[in-house]
Design an enzyme around this catalytic site. Structure first.
Site, PDB file in Angstrom:
ATOM      1  N   HIS A  46       1.087  -0.870  -0.374  1.00  0.00           N
ATOM      2  CA  HIS A  46       0.150  -0.147  -0.055  1.00  0.00           C
ATOM      3  C   HIS A  46       0.747   1.240  -0.108  1.00  0.00           C
ATOM      4  O   HIS A  46       1.594   1.130   0.719  1.00  0.00           O
ATOM      5  CB  HIS A  46      -0.676   0.074   1.116  1.00  0.00           C
ATOM      6  CG  HIS A  46      -2.077  -0.540   0.916  1.00  0.00           C
ATOM      7  ND1 HIS A  46      -3.020  -1.051   1.753  1.00  0.00           N
ATOM      8  CD2 HIS A  46      -1.860  -2.322   0.983  1.00  0.00           C
ATOM      9  CE1 HIS A  46      -4.020  -1.572   1.473  1.00  0.00           C
ATOM     10  NE2 HIS A  46      -3.292  -2.496   0.843  1.00  0.00           N
ATOM     11  N   GLU A  48       1.107   3.445   1.577  1.00  0.00           N
ATOM     12  CA  GLU A  48       1.340   4.356   3.241  1.00  0.00           C
ATOM     13  C   GLU A  48       2.409   3.402   3.435  1.00  0.00           C
ATOM     14  O   GLU A  48       3.759   3.942   3.773  1.00  0.00           O
ATOM     15  CB  GLU A  48       0.131   3.473   4.553  1.00  0.00           C
ATOM     16  CG  GLU A  48      -1.194   5.074   3.885  1.00  0.00           C
ATOM     17  CD  GLU A  48      -2.064   4.622   3.266  1.00  0.00           C
ATOM     18  OE1 GLU A  48      -3.606   4.861   3.138  1.00  0.00           O
ATOM     19  OE2 GLU A  48      -1.394   3.488   2.430  1.00  0.00           O
ATOM     20  N   CYS A  76      -6.170   2.022   5.458  1.00  0.00           N
ATOM     21  CA  CYS A  76      -7.144   0.877   6.037  1.00  0.00           C
ATOM     22  C   CYS A  76      -6.427   0.524   7.288  1.00  0.00           C
ATOM     23  O   CYS A  76      -5.861   1.524   8.134  1.00  0.00           O
ATOM     24  CB  CYS A  76      -7.124   0.214   4.953  1.00  0.00           C
ATOM     25  SG  CYS A  76      -5.125  -0.570   5.204  1.00  0.00           S
ATOM     26  N   CYS A  79      -3.040   0.159   7.214  1.00  0.00           N
ATOM     27  CA  CYS A  79      -2.002   1.529   7.181  1.00  0.00           C
ATOM     28  C   CYS A  79      -2.192   1.967   8.158  1.00  0.00           C
ATOM     29  O   CYS A  79      -0.863   1.778   9.111  1.00  0.00           O
ATOM     30  CB  CYS A  79      -1.789   1.614   5.670  1.00  0.00           C
ATOM     31  SG  CYS A  79      -1.792   0.507   4.105  1.00  0.00           S
TER      32      CYS A  79
END
Length: 157
Positions: A46, A48, A76, A79
């Site tokens: 992801h 992040e 999410c 993260c």
């Protein structure tokens, strides 16, 4: 946040969900990331996480206590966990994520006083631009899927 949006555009050009993130320390970008799950086949790729890993490497520490994370979409659960574990001081995000958001939409992990670290949160920065980028991406995918379905139906007859 504009740099995070540019990274989201890069993700989109690669066929990835358009989310971008940057980590800032002392007014300088030290970590950048964008979604790469399709490219890497890793569920942890992801934006992040990519940005936080780069920032940790830059500082030579997993503790990012004086850093800010700018991301185009609400993080999410995974993260948010990484944000807490890395001790990010402040999160700035654009659009909310009603299906997976763990900061405001579904959960409030970053402000949970039961955890060992809380994060200052600023939301809604360039939210319209972030949201439009995501909406356009998913609209294009649905359109491609519809056309493929129509072509498949034509070849079956």
């Amino acid at each position: 946040m504009k740099e995070a949006l540019a990274l989201a555009e890069k993700a989109k050009a690669m066929g990835e969900v358009p989310v971008g993130a940057v980590v800032v320390f002392e007014n300088r970008v030290i970590g950048k990331g964008y979604n790469k799950r399709e490219t890497t086949n890793l569920p942890t790729s992801h934006a992040e996480v990519e940005a936080i890993v780069e920032a940790s490497e830059c500082l030579g520490s997993w503790r990012l206590e004086d850093c800010e994370l700018y991301v185009t979409l609400e993080p999410c659960i995974m993260c948010s966990g990484v944000i807490i574990q890395s001790r990010i001081k402040r999160l700035v995000f654009g659009a909310r994520d009603p299906k997976a958001g763990a900061v405001r939409s579904l959960y409030s992990l970053l402000e949970d006083s039961r955890l060992n670290h809380q994060v200052e949160i600023v939301e809604g920065i360039l939210a319209d631009e972030s949201s439009a980028l995501l909406s356009g991406f998913f609209r294009e995918i649905r359109e491609k899927q519809r056309k493929l379905k129509e072509m498949s139906a034509c070849s079956d007859s």
